[in-house]
Design an enzyme around this catalytic site. Structure first.
Site, PDB file in Angstrom:
ATOM      1  N   SER A  17       0.810  -1.221   0.000  1.00  0.00           N
ATOM      2  CA  SER A  17       0.000   0.000   0.000  1.00  0.00           C
ATOM      3  C   SER A  17       0.843   1.270   0.000  1.00  0.00           C
ATOM      4  CB  SER A  17      -0.936   0.006   1.207  1.00  0.00           C
ATOM      5  OG  SER A  17      -0.194  -0.168   2.411  1.00  0.00           O
ATOM      6  N   VAL A  65      -1.214  -7.672   9.247  1.00  0.00           N
ATOM      7  CA  VAL A  65      -0.415  -8.891   9.343  1.00  0.00           C
ATOM      8  C   VAL A  65       0.224  -9.063  10.712  1.00  0.00           C
ATOM      9  CG1 VAL A  65       0.024  -9.036   6.869  1.00  0.00           C
ATOM     10  CG2 VAL A  65       1.639  -7.797   8.335  1.00  0.00           C
ATOM     11  N   TYR A 150      13.621  -4.326  15.423  1.00  0.00           N
ATOM     12  CA  TYR A 150      13.753  -4.201  13.978  1.00  0.00           C
ATOM     13  C   TYR A 150      14.931  -5.025  13.482  1.00  0.00           C
ATOM     14  CZ  TYR A 150      14.006  -2.038   9.355  1.00  0.00           C
ATOM     15  OH  TYR A 150      14.025  -1.822   8.001  1.00  0.00           O
TER      16      TYR A 150
END
Length: 245
Positions: A17, A65, A150
């Site tokens: 997106s 998700v 991360y």
């Protein structure tokens, strides 16, 4: 080039997106593919004001998700899948990733969802003898002092690419990955919108510029094409030379 013609092919870009995923989705669309994208907002129109999003011509569905249940319940809007690109990602700043809740949230989106989505679409990829592309990060190859979640998740994605590549080769699925360097997206604005930080970052990149979603999209096209038919389990570092030093 015929090898980069995806006419008649179906592509799903998770995280398509905005940002890198959106650049990849639009690139496949321009090469003739039917392209579906998953994003987190309720409808495609909700991205209308986003500067790094273009959903024109893409089939959009909302799937968070970070929630395994949503992935498992998400309807599949196509009968064939030739290419699955997993470009989902998130990052938390202000040391939030040092807390269990923040660390887990980042891993759920950046790593766990990769496996859940891969399993969901494995039958379709096997039937099409298709390609799976996992977008990790150059962070998989160096420390990121303020973002342990991360870093751990992207390092995990790098390892998952190798392992699924070996595991699914006999199913006719080629699994490879892309590790982007510093690309100007909403996730990197903490650096790219700060002139001093940006100047420092550019000094570390031999090519002297930020990467673009198009740079990553070009590599995705290659990995999904017959040109990469003998590549398996590899993650291509696309960072303008940042990690050469």
């Amino acid at each position: 080039m015929q090898e980069l013609d995806f006419s008649g092919k179906t592509v799903l870009v998770i995280g398509g997106s905005s940002g890198i995923g959106n650049g990849i989705a639009q690139n496949f669309l321009s090469r003739g593919a039917e392209v579906h994208v998953w994003g987190t907002r309720a409808a495609a129109d909700d991205y209308a004001e986003s500067t790094d999003s273009n959903l024109q011509g893409l089939h959009y569905a909302q799937v968070d998700v970070g929630d395994v249940g949503q992935i498992e319940r998400a309807p599949i809007a196509f009968e064939r899948l030739d290419v699955l690109v997993q470009a989902q990602g998130t990052v938390l700043y202000d040391r939030q990733e040092f807390l269990v809740e923040g660390f887990r949230k980042v891993l759920d989106v950046n790593l766990t969802s990769l496996m859940v989505c891969a399993q969901k679409f494995h039958p379709l990829l096997k039937a099409a003898q298709g390609a799976l592309i996992i977008v990790s990060s150059a962070a998989a190859f160096h420390s990121t002092r303020g973002n342990p979640g991360y870093n751990a998740s992207k390092t995990g994605a790098f390892g998952l690419t190798r392992t699924l590549g070996e595991a699914w080769a006999l199913d006719g699925i080629r699994v490879n990955g892309i590790a982007p360097g510093l690309v100007e997206t909403k996730l990197t604005r903490i650096t790219t919108s700060n002139p001093k930080r940006l100047e420092g970052a550019l000094r570390t990149i031999p090519l002297g510029r930020l990467g673009t979603p198009q740079d990553m999209a070009n590599v995705a096209l290659f990995l999904a094409s017959p040109l990469a038919s003998y590549m398996l389990g590899q993650t291509l570092l696309v960072d303008g030379g940042m990690l050469l030093a």
